[in-house]
Write a protein that holds these residues in place. Structure first.
Motif, mmCIF file in Angstrom:
data_model
loop_
_atom_site.group_PDB
_atom_site.id
_atom_site.type_symbol
_atom_site.label_atom_id
_atom_site.label_comp_id
_atom_site.label_asym_id
_atom_site.label_seq_id
_atom_site.Cartn_x
_atom_site.Cartn_y
_atom_site.Cartn_z
ATOM 1 N N ALA A 266 12.889 -19.538 33.640
ATOM 2 C CA ALA A 266 14.331 -18.706 34.661
ATOM 3 C C ALA A 266 15.638 -18.907 34.310
ATOM 4 O O ALA A 266 15.806 -17.382 33.475
ATOM 5 C CB ALA A 266 14.341 -18.624 35.413
ATOM 6 N N ARG A 267 16.089 -19.923 33.886
ATOM 7 C CA ARG A 267 16.930 -19.976 32.874
ATOM 8 C C ARG A 267 17.210 -19.231 31.279
ATOM 9 O O ARG A 267 18.342 -18.514 30.908
ATOM 10 C CB ARG A 267 17.538 -21.029 32.205
ATOM 11 C CG ARG A 267 17.952 -22.636 33.095
ATOM 12 C CD ARG A 267 18.828 -23.596 32.776
ATOM 13 N NE ARG A 267 17.598 -24.210 33.070
ATOM 14 C CZ ARG A 267 17.195 -25.389 33.550
ATOM 15 N NH1 ARG A 267 17.172 -25.393 34.668
ATOM 16 N NH2 ARG A 267 16.489 -25.676 32.767
ATOM 17 N N GLY A 269 15.527 -16.543 30.717
ATOM 18 C CA GLY A 269 15.678 -15.297 31.372
ATOM 19 C C GLY A 269 17.150 -14.511 31.760
ATOM 20 O O GLY A 269 17.095 -13.875 31.350
ATOM 21 N N THR A 270 17.434 -15.589 32.519
ATOM 22 C CA THR A 270 18.755 -15.339 32.987
ATOM 23 C C THR A 270 20.106 -15.178 31.696
ATOM 24 O O THR A 270 21.012 -14.757 31.676
ATOM 25 C CB THR A 270 19.243 -16.765 33.896
ATOM 26 O OG1 THR A 270 18.272 -16.564 34.933
ATOM 27 C CG2 THR A 270 20.939 -16.191 34.397
ATOM 28 N N LEU A 273 19.298 -11.887 29.760
ATOM 29 C CA LEU A 273 19.583 -10.915 30.424
ATOM 30 C C LEU A 273 21.521 -11.178 30.435
ATOM 31 O O LEU A 273 22.036 -9.877 30.385
ATOM 32 C CB LEU A 273 19.358 -11.436 31.900
ATOM 33 C CG LEU A 273 20.033 -9.851 32.780
ATOM 34 C CD1 LEU A 273 19.041 -10.704 33.575
ATOM 35 C CD2 LEU A 273 21.242 -10.012 33.387
ATOM 36 N N ALA A 274 22.064 -12.447 30.164
ATOM 37 C CA ALA A 274 23.981 -12.320 30.248
ATOM 38 C C ALA A 274 23.491 -11.260 28.646
ATOM 39 O O ALA A 274 24.573 -11.263 28.643
ATOM 40 C CB ALA A 274 24.329 -13.745 30.576
ATOM 41 N N SER A 277 23.230 -7.813 28.761
ATOM 42 C CA SER A 277 24.914 -7.370 29.886
ATOM 43 C C SER A 277 25.893 -7.464 29.036
ATOM 44 O O SER A 277 27.099 -6.516 28.451
ATOM 45 C CB SER A 277 25.082 -8.119 30.791
ATOM 46 O OG SER A 277 23.383 -8.129 31.180
ATOM 47 N N ASP A 319 28.276 -18.476 31.240
ATOM 48 C CA ASP A 319 27.231 -17.808 31.946
ATOM 49 C C ASP A 319 26.207 -18.755 30.720
ATOM 50 O O ASP A 319 25.284 -20.318 31.257
ATOM 51 C CB ASP A 319 26.284 -17.287 32.447
ATOM 52 C CG ASP A 319 27.245 -16.734 33.879
ATOM 53 O OD1 ASP A 319 27.632 -17.871 34.423
ATOM 54 O OD2 ASP A 319 26.828 -15.844 33.993
ATOM 55 N N LEU A 323 24.647 -22.763 31.096
ATOM 56 C CA LEU A 323 22.451 -22.396 31.309
ATOM 57 C C LEU A 323 21.737 -23.491 29.104
ATOM 58 O O LEU A 323 20.602 -24.045 29.802
ATOM 59 C CB LEU A 323 21.580 -20.994 30.772
ATOM 60 C CG LEU A 323 21.976 -19.962 32.205
ATOM 61 C CD1 LEU A 323 21.847 -18.459 32.083
ATOM 62 C CD2 LEU A 323 20.969 -20.997 33.033
#
Ligand SMILES: Cc1cc2nc3c(=O)[nH]c(=O)nc-3n(C[C@H](O)[C@H](O)[C@H](O)COP(=O)(O)OP(=O)(O)OC[C@H]3O[C@@H](n4cnc5c(N)ncnc54)[C@H](O)[C@@H]3O)c2cc1C
Length: 378
Positions: A266-267, A269-270, A273-274, A277, A319, A323
């Motif tokens: 999850a980290r 993937g997050t 994503l960051a 973006s 972020d 992470l």
């Protein structure tokens, strides 16, 4: 038969990146400077890339059609070395300002010097409470700048200087010629990261500059929309730094076999994503900031968009730092783990002027713009 595309400056840059990455790992100490990487950029002709195509450059940071490539170049260099990214961003900015605002003779001179491989920088910051840098009628500078990246190495420093006879008037830009190591004091740079950016104070007192070194008119440095909209360039370098942290995070999970754990996944993937973006913001901001504008367009939309972009990239960087720290754990803080240095460099370089003001200005634009805010950036 398939035609082979001619290698361009981005290809030349990509070829240098392994060397840049290797040098960055060696230079994490106070007073360091990536001389080998700057020499490699010079030898590849890339220090001339910010010149207009008509002057033998690639229009990096200057021509609308080069916006995407410039963003890619700054991002890739930032990924390999944030200190080199900082220096390249300053070089691009200085040559942009000279070409946008300088008289033809000043542009010709700067172009010759860039083609000869001189490194440029933009040094605007002054110590709070200290008298500003001034230019006298005798052509002599008096005063200092602080937080000058590449101090002692930049050969042409674009500085803002006030008129000694009228210090309340907006400053002018002066392209100060400097010899290696001249006037630089790197001792105040005690930041936790960006140690290899040779960021220091420079005292110009007594330096005589000819009229041909004065660039543009008073107030040109802070002229909008260029001044605020140019923030996309440092955001591009920051984005590269966030990509570097993401790369180290993934390496760690692969090496330790922990990537399948749902929390770690999850980290990761997050973080992905960051970072993506951030890249999308940077590319959109570069194109919007560099797009040709009608003379009557003050560029407020571009400024607001870039303000949001720089903050979105800052948020993504913060972020990813959190992470990566969570996922890698204590070893993210242990030298010589490369992620330790990259995280320090990114945390330091993310500090840029007045983030609150950037958000407030963007919010004001959204508040006052006609039409639906969902259509604002169409
Ligand atoms: C690695 C590195 C290299 C650099 N190289 C150069 C260089 O080559 N040339 C150069 O000119 N500069 C350089 N700088 C300086 C840079 O441009 C900024 O001046 C500096 O990073 C500002 O950081 P700051 O956090 O102190 O900003 P600040 O703007 O002081 O922000 C700190 C906080 O105060 C808030 N704030 C800002 N203004 C106000 C206000 N008026 N009232 C209330 N709150 C306020 C901000 O929103 C933020 O929360 C460099 C900086 C770094 C980190």
């Amino acid at each position: 038969m398939r035609s082979q595309a001619r290698p361009g400056p981005l290809d030349a840059l990509r070829a240098l990146l392994p060397g840049v990455l290797a040098e960055a790992a060696e230079l994490d100490h106070d007073g360091a400077f990536p001389s080998g990487s700057v020499a490699a950029l010079r030898e590849a002709g890339l220090l001339a890339a910010p010149l207009a195509t008509g002057l033998g450059g690639a229009g990096w940071g200057l021509e609308p059609l080069a916006a995407r490539d410039t963003a890619t170049a700054l991002r890739l260099v930032g990924r390999a070395s944030l200190p080199l990214g900082r220096l390249l961003e300053g070089h691009v900015n200085a040559l942009r300002l000279v070409q946008r605002r300088g008289a033809p003779a000043a542009v010709r001179l700067a172009a010759e010097e860039a083609r000869a491989g001189l490194l440029f920088g933009v040094w605007n910051t002054e110590a709070p409470g200290e008298a500003p840098l001034t230019l006298g009628a005798d052509g002599v500078l008096r005063g200092r700048k602080i937080l000058c990246s590449g101090a002692g190495h930049v050969a042409r420093a674009l500085v803002t200087a006030r008129d000694a006879a009228d210090p309340a008037a907006p400053p002018r830009m002066v392209l100060a010629p400097l010899a290696p190591a001249e006037r630089a004091d790197l001792s105040p740079w005690t930041a936790q990261g960006m140690r290899a950016s040779a960021t220091g104070a420079v005292d110009f007192t007594g330096l005589a500059v000819g009229e041909e070194r004065v660039v543009g008119s008073p107030g040109d440095y802070a002229r909008q929309p260029d001044f605020s909209a140019g923030a996309w360039r440092f955001a591009a370098v920051h984005c590269g730094g966030a990509e570097a942290v993401l790369g180290h995070l993934r390496d760690h999970l692969r090496r330790t076999g922990r990537g399948g754990d749902p929390h770690q996944a999850a980290r990761l993937g997050t973080a992905a994503l960051a970072v993506e973006s951030a890249r999308l913001w940077v590319e959109a901001a570069a194109e919007r900031a560099e797009a040709p504008r009608a003379a009557e367009d003050p560029g407020e939309g571009a400024i607001a968009f870039v303000n949001l972009a720089r903050l979105a990239v800052e948020r993504a960087g913060l972020d990813v730092l959190e992470l990566a720290a969570r996922s890698v754990g204590l070893s993210a803080y242990m030298r010589p783990n490369p992620v330790e240095r990259v995280m320090r460099d990114l945390a330091t370089y993310l500090r840029q002027p007045n983030p609150d003001g950037a958000l407030a200005a963007a919010a004001r634009h959204v508040l006052e713009a006609p039409g639906h805010p969902g259509d604002l950036w169409d």
